[in-house]
Design a protein around this motif. Sequence first.
Motif, short mmCIF file in Angstrom:
data_model
loop_
_atom_site.label_atom_id
_atom_site.label_comp_id
_atom_site.label_asym_id
_atom_site.label_seq_id
_atom_site.Cartn_x
_atom_site.Cartn_y
_atom_site.Cartn_z
N UNK A 244 0.05 -1.57 -2.72
CA UNK A 244 0.17 -0.36 -1.90
C UNK A 244 -1.22 0.23 -1.69
N UNK A 245 -1.64 0.34 -0.45
CA UNK A 245 -2.98 0.85 -0.17
C UNK A 245 -3.05 2.37 -0.33
N UNK A 246 -4.25 2.88 -0.31
CA UNK A 246 -4.46 4.31 -0.48
C UNK A 246 -4.74 5.00 0.85
N UNK A 247 -5.25 6.22 0.76
CA UNK A 247 -5.55 7.01 1.95
C UNK A 247 -6.77 6.46 2.67
N UNK A 248 -6.76 6.63 3.99
CA UNK A 248 -7.88 6.33 4.88
C UNK A 248 -8.08 4.85 5.18
N UNK A 249 -7.42 3.96 4.44
CA UNK A 249 -7.54 2.53 4.68
C UNK A 249 -6.14 1.94 4.83
N UNK B 91 8.95 -7.27 -10.54
CA UNK B 91 7.83 -6.91 -9.67
C UNK B 91 6.78 -6.13 -10.46
N UNK B 92 5.52 -6.45 -10.20
CA UNK B 92 4.41 -5.59 -10.62
C UNK B 92 4.00 -4.79 -9.38
N UNK B 93 4.08 -3.47 -9.47
CA UNK B 93 3.78 -2.58 -8.35
C UNK B 93 2.40 -1.98 -8.55
N UNK B 94 1.55 -2.14 -7.55
CA UNK B 94 0.13 -1.79 -7.66
C UNK B 94 -0.23 -0.77 -6.59
N UNK C 43 -2.17 5.82 -3.24
CA UNK C 43 -1.09 4.88 -3.50
C UNK C 43 -0.54 4.99 -4.91
N UNK C 44 -1.33 5.55 -5.83
CA UNK C 44 -0.84 5.77 -7.18
C UNK C 44 0.32 6.75 -7.23
N UNK D 110 -8.11 2.81 -9.38
CA UNK D 110 -8.81 4.02 -8.92
C UNK D 110 -7.80 4.96 -8.29
N UNK D 111 -6.72 5.20 -9.02
CA UNK D 111 -5.53 5.81 -8.41
C UNK D 111 -5.08 7.08 -9.10
N UNK D 112 -4.36 7.87 -8.34
CA UNK D 112 -3.71 9.07 -8.86
C UNK D 112 -2.52 8.70 -9.73
N UNK D 113 -2.32 9.46 -10.81
CA UNK D 113 -1.15 9.27 -11.68
C UNK D 113 -0.51 10.63 -11.95
#
Length: 255
Positions: A38-43, A90-93, A98-99, A118-121
């Motif tokens: 799962x990608x993050x913001x802006x990309x 499934x491993x969800x990344x 995306x975190x 490099x994600x929010x938790x």
Amino acid sequence: MTMIRRLVVGAMMALSIAASVDAQPPPSPAPAASIVLVHGALIDGSSWRGVYDVLTRDGYRVSIVQQPLTGLDEDVAATRRVLDQQAGPVVLVGHSYGGAIISVAGTDPKVKALVYVAALQPDVGETSAEAAPPRRPASEDLRPTTDGFVFLDPAKFSADFCADLPKAQAEFMSRSQMPVSGAAFSARLTVAAWHDKPSYAVIATQDRALDPAIARRMAARAGSKVTLVAASHAVHLSHPRVVARVIEEAARAIK
């Protein structure tokens, strides 16, 4: 006599080849777990290409979510559509924002492990903005649109987001941003899958978008296994093999 000798030598060679074939180890079984990225913001999802290449080369089935970044509910729904297509564990990344998405979508019973890159938790009842307030100076370089979305100033994109990528790549990314809804960061989580499932965190120690100290605190609260990488916020682009190895570790640990 010469003919007999040739026949004997030929028979011995055939036996040697057969023994060599028998001695070869059996092929490794295909990994049991699928990987969903799962990608993050802006990309967008293409940012996972390097990680995807490593994982698929190692035999993993990999799917990439192209969520619209229009709000947490919509982005979680897009992730669940991809999870619905998976067979088995499934491993969800998730990277960056995306975190928050995987923390909600990860309650799906198919998801057996979470990897935060490099994600929010965020926790239950928290917003993403509360869990990890935007870090200066990157926060000062955000440019809102009139309809509630956010870009990062293209002139500052490389320094704030991906300082360890080649200049041409960073320039292209700055001009191909996916704006993210500002409301996504004010949505409160009603669940947080990391409470009930094993989690891993890749923390970029040179991150200018997500404060590494805050990332460590979130990972400690979640009980995540931490891997530190001297990298920018775009650690999955600059160090795809390192990130892929953490994902594979999570997959191998699934019972």
